[in-house]
Design a protein around this motif. Structure first.
Motif, PDB file in Angstrom:
ATOM      1  N   GLU A 128       0.551  -0.874  -0.104  1.00  0.00           N
ATOM      2  CA  GLU A 128      -0.143  -0.073  -0.432  1.00  0.00           C
ATOM      3  C   GLU A 128       1.039   1.456  -0.323  1.00  0.00           C
ATOM      4  OE1 GLU A 128      -4.279   1.092   2.045  1.00  0.00           O
ATOM      5  OE2 GLU A 128      -3.310   0.171   2.876  1.00  0.00           O
ATOM      6  N   LEU A 129       0.512   2.019  -0.864  1.00  0.00           N
ATOM      7  CA  LEU A 129       1.549   3.140  -0.527  1.00  0.00           C
ATOM      8  C   LEU A 129       0.926   4.854   0.151  1.00  0.00           C
ATOM      9  CD1 LEU A 129       1.415   3.231  -4.806  1.00  0.00           C
ATOM     10  CD2 LEU A 129       3.333   2.847  -4.056  1.00  0.00           C
ATOM     11  N   LYS A 130       1.692   5.575   0.442  1.00  0.00           N
ATOM     12  CA  LYS A 130       1.466   6.180   0.901  1.00  0.00           C
ATOM     13  C   LYS A 130       0.651   7.899   0.377  1.00  0.00           C
ATOM     14  CE  LYS A 130       5.669   6.894   3.654  1.00  0.00           C
ATOM     15  NZ  LYS A 130       6.874   7.800   4.249  1.00  0.00           N
ATOM     16  N   SER A 131       0.792   7.851  -0.733  1.00  0.00           N
ATOM     17  CA  SER A 131       0.218   8.611  -1.726  1.00  0.00           C
ATOM     18  C   SER A 131       0.087   8.812  -3.179  1.00  0.00           C
ATOM     19  CB  SER A 131       0.421  10.022  -1.577  1.00  0.00           C
ATOM     20  OG  SER A 131       0.442  10.203  -2.877  1.00  0.00           O
ATOM     21  N   LEU A 132      -0.757   8.636  -3.450  1.00  0.00           N
ATOM     22  CA  LEU A 132      -0.801   7.707  -5.357  1.00  0.00           C
ATOM     23  C   LEU A 132      -0.203   8.656  -6.048  1.00  0.00           C
ATOM     24  CD1 LEU A 132      -5.120   7.707  -5.846  1.00  0.00           C
ATOM     25  CD2 LEU A 132      -3.358   5.511  -5.125  1.00  0.00           C
ATOM     26  N   ASP A 133       0.958   9.682  -5.505  1.00  0.00           N
ATOM     27  CA  ASP A 133       1.741  10.102  -6.444  1.00  0.00           C
ATOM     28  C   ASP A 133       3.147  10.005  -5.949  1.00  0.00           C
ATOM     29  OD1 ASP A 133      -0.487  11.678  -7.174  1.00  0.00           O
ATOM     30  OD2 ASP A 133       0.046  13.464  -5.715  1.00  0.00           O
ATOM     31  N   THR A 134       3.347   8.900  -5.002  1.00  0.00           N
ATOM     32  CA  THR A 134       4.658   8.796  -4.909  1.00  0.00           C
ATOM     33  C   THR A 134       4.566   7.132  -4.713  1.00  0.00           C
ATOM     34  OG1 THR A 134       4.100   8.746  -2.735  1.00  0.00           O
ATOM     35  CG2 THR A 134       4.882  10.462  -3.128  1.00  0.00           C
ATOM     36  N   VAL A 135       5.621   6.638  -4.858  1.00  0.00           N
ATOM     37  CA  VAL A 135       6.234   5.183  -4.649  1.00  0.00           C
ATOM     38  C   VAL A 135       6.961   4.631  -3.029  1.00  0.00           C
ATOM     39  CG1 VAL A 135       7.158   2.975  -5.673  1.00  0.00           C
ATOM     40  CG2 VAL A 135       6.359   4.769  -7.394  1.00  0.00           C
ATOM     41  N   ASP A 136       6.434   5.636  -2.500  1.00  0.00           N
ATOM     42  CA  ASP A 136       6.721   5.094  -1.286  1.00  0.00           C
ATOM     43  C   ASP A 136       5.619   4.171  -0.036  1.00  0.00           C
ATOM     44  OD1 ASP A 136       9.003   6.739  -1.549  1.00  0.00           O
ATOM     45  OD2 ASP A 136       7.386   8.878  -0.405  1.00  0.00           O
ATOM     46  N   PHE A 137       5.556   3.425   0.501  1.00  0.00           N
ATOM     47  CA  PHE A 137       4.923   2.680   0.753  1.00  0.00           C
ATOM     48  C   PHE A 137       4.989   2.597   2.193  1.00  0.00           C
ATOM     49  CE2 PHE A 137       7.407   0.017  -2.493  1.00  0.00           C
ATOM     50  CZ  PHE A 137       5.950  -0.357  -2.866  1.00  0.00           C
ATOM     51  N   LYS A 138       3.780   2.804   2.744  1.00  0.00           N
ATOM     52  CA  LYS A 138       3.004   2.840   3.995  1.00  0.00           C
ATOM     53  C   LYS A 138       3.635   1.831   4.935  1.00  0.00           C
ATOM     54  CE  LYS A 138      -1.788   4.806   3.609  1.00  0.00           C
ATOM     55  NZ  LYS A 138      -3.518   4.150   4.492  1.00  0.00           N
ATOM     56  N   ASN A 139       3.953   0.783   4.782  1.00  0.00           N
ATOM     57  CA  ASN A 139       4.388   0.413   5.684  1.00  0.00           C
ATOM     58  C   ASN A 139       5.337  -1.034   5.334  1.00  0.00           C
ATOM     59  OD1 ASN A 139       5.310  -1.777   7.440  1.00  0.00           O
ATOM     60  ND2 ASN A 139       2.556  -2.269   7.716  1.00  0.00           N
ATOM     61  N   LEU A 140       6.749  -0.660   5.478  1.00  0.00           N
ATOM     62  CA  LEU A 140       8.028  -2.290   4.333  1.00  0.00           C
ATOM     63  C   LEU A 140       8.086  -3.020   5.419  1.00  0.00           C
ATOM     64  CD1 LEU A 140      10.227   0.757   4.131  1.00  0.00           C
ATOM     65  CD2 LEU A 140       9.308  -0.582   2.415  1.00  0.00           C
ATOM     66  N   GLU A 141       7.128  -2.934   6.336  1.00  0.00           N
ATOM     67  CA  GLU A 141       7.479  -4.241   7.216  1.00  0.00           C
ATOM     68  C   GLU A 141       6.310  -5.304   6.647  1.00  0.00           C
ATOM     69  OE1 GLU A 141       7.647  -1.667   8.791  1.00  0.00           O
ATOM     70  OE2 GLU A 141       9.617  -2.409   9.377  1.00  0.00           O
ATOM     71  N   GLY A 142       5.165  -4.248   6.070  1.00  0.00           N
ATOM     72  CA  GLY A 142       4.000  -5.856   5.460  1.00  0.00           C
ATOM     73  C   GLY A 142       3.894  -5.182   3.720  1.00  0.00           C
ATOM     74  N   LEU A 143       5.045  -5.395   3.576  1.00  0.00           N
ATOM     75  CA  LEU A 143       5.240  -6.041   1.698  1.00  0.00           C
ATOM     76  C   LEU A 143       4.718  -7.642   1.491  1.00  0.00           C
ATOM     77  CD1 LEU A 143       8.366  -4.092   0.634  1.00  0.00           C
ATOM     78  CD2 LEU A 143       6.129  -3.216  -0.305  1.00  0.00           C
ATOM     79  N   ASP A 144       4.299  -6.971  -0.140  1.00  0.00           N
ATOM     80  CA  ASP A 144       3.631  -8.533  -0.612  1.00  0.00           C
ATOM     81  C   ASP A 144       4.546  -9.193  -1.304  1.00  0.00           C
ATOM     82  OD1 ASP A 144       2.501 -10.697  -1.209  1.00  0.00           O
ATOM     83  OD2 ASP A 144       0.470 -10.025  -1.792  1.00  0.00           O
ATOM     84  N   ILE A 145       5.721  -9.974  -0.640  1.00  0.00           N
ATOM     85  CA  ILE A 145       6.540 -10.552  -2.127  1.00  0.00           C
ATOM     86  C   ILE A 145       5.960 -11.162  -2.564  1.00  0.00           C
ATOM     87  CG2 ILE A 145       8.985 -11.351  -2.203  1.00  0.00           C
ATOM     88  CD1 ILE A 145       8.806  -8.821  -0.691  1.00  0.00           C
ATOM     89  N   VAL A 146       5.646 -11.710  -3.772  1.00  0.00           N
ATOM     90  CA  VAL A 146       4.726 -12.688  -4.577  1.00  0.00           C
ATOM     91  C   VAL A 146       5.401 -13.442  -4.424  1.00  0.00           C
ATOM     92  CG1 VAL A 146       2.793 -12.844  -6.232  1.00  0.00           C
ATOM     93  CG2 VAL A 146       3.021 -10.738  -4.828  1.00  0.00           C
ATOM     94  N   GLY A 147       7.063 -13.004  -5.430  1.00  0.00           N
ATOM     95  CA  GLY A 147       8.000 -14.108  -5.428  1.00  0.00           C
ATOM     96  C   GLY A 147       9.104 -13.659  -6.849  1.00  0.00           C
ATOM     97  N   ILE A 148      10.357 -15.205  -6.669  1.00  0.00           N
ATOM     98  CA  ILE A 148      10.793 -14.169  -8.048  1.00  0.00           C
ATOM     99  C   ILE A 148      10.070 -15.485  -9.132  1.00  0.00           C
ATOM    100  CG2 ILE A 148      13.410 -14.448  -8.395  1.00  0.00           C
ATOM    101  CD1 ILE A 148      13.579 -13.454  -5.825  1.00  0.00           C
ATOM    102  N   PHE A 149      10.298 -15.114 -10.425  1.00  0.00           N
ATOM    103  CA  PHE A 149      10.265 -15.791 -11.555  1.00  0.00           C
ATOM    104  C   PHE A 149      11.136 -15.904 -12.594  1.00  0.00           C
ATOM    105  CE2 PHE A 149       6.651 -14.034  -9.335  1.00  0.00           C
ATOM    106  CZ  PHE A 149       5.600 -14.923  -9.563  1.00  0.00           C
ATOM    107  N   PRO A 150      10.727 -16.681 -13.266  1.00  0.00           N
ATOM    108  CA  PRO A 150      12.291 -17.451 -14.341  1.00  0.00           C
ATOM    109  C   PRO A 150      11.956 -16.438 -15.628  1.00  0.00           C
ATOM    110  CG  PRO A 150      10.484 -18.742 -14.465  1.00  0.00           C
ATOM    111  CD  PRO A 150      10.187 -17.665 -13.249  1.00  0.00           C
ATOM    112  N   ASP A 151      10.725 -15.742 -15.661  1.00  0.00           N
ATOM    113  CA  ASP A 151      10.745 -14.760 -16.949  1.00  0.00           C
ATOM    114  C   ASP A 151       9.530 -13.726 -16.903  1.00  0.00           C
ATOM    115  OD1 ASP A 151       8.412 -16.571 -17.764  1.00  0.00           O
ATOM    116  OD2 ASP A 151       9.323 -18.445 -17.968  1.00  0.00           O
ATOM    117  N   TYR A 152       9.802 -13.287 -17.963  1.00  0.00           N
ATOM    118  CA  TYR A 152       8.883 -11.959 -17.927  1.00  0.00           C
ATOM    119  C   TYR A 152       6.941 -12.555 -18.281  1.00  0.00           C
ATOM    120  CZ  TYR A 152       6.311  -7.442 -18.175  1.00  0.00           C
ATOM    121  OH  TYR A 152       5.893  -6.490 -18.371  1.00  0.00           O
TER     122      TYR A 152
END
Length: 78
Positions: free
Chosen positions: A18-42
């Protein structure tokens, strides 16, 4: 035989939060980031990104990103 080009991994990270503001790429809670995964291709990363983006469509501040890890690991393109 597998060519060198075919054997190169093109790793992609999909994550979001979740972003702090729609105008930035600053996250509200870094500990709450959702790491979906690492993938082998685009293509597989894009599929995962779309699924997560669709799940969170009702929250305008929630954003998911695809990071081209292969570009960070080999910035000169080799």
């Amino acid at each position: 035989m597998v060519s060198e080009q075919e054997s190169k991994q093109r790793l992609h990270l999909v994550f979001g939060g979740e972003l702090k503001s729609l105008d930035t790429v600053d996250f509200k809670n870094l500990e709450g980031l959702d790491i979906v995964g690492i993938f082998p291709d685009y293509a597989s990363a894009l599929t995962a990104w779309r699924a997560k983006a669709q799940q969170t469509v009702d929250n305008a501040a929630m954003r998911y990103f695809i990071v081209h890890m292969h570009r960070l690991l080999e910035p000169d393109g080799h």
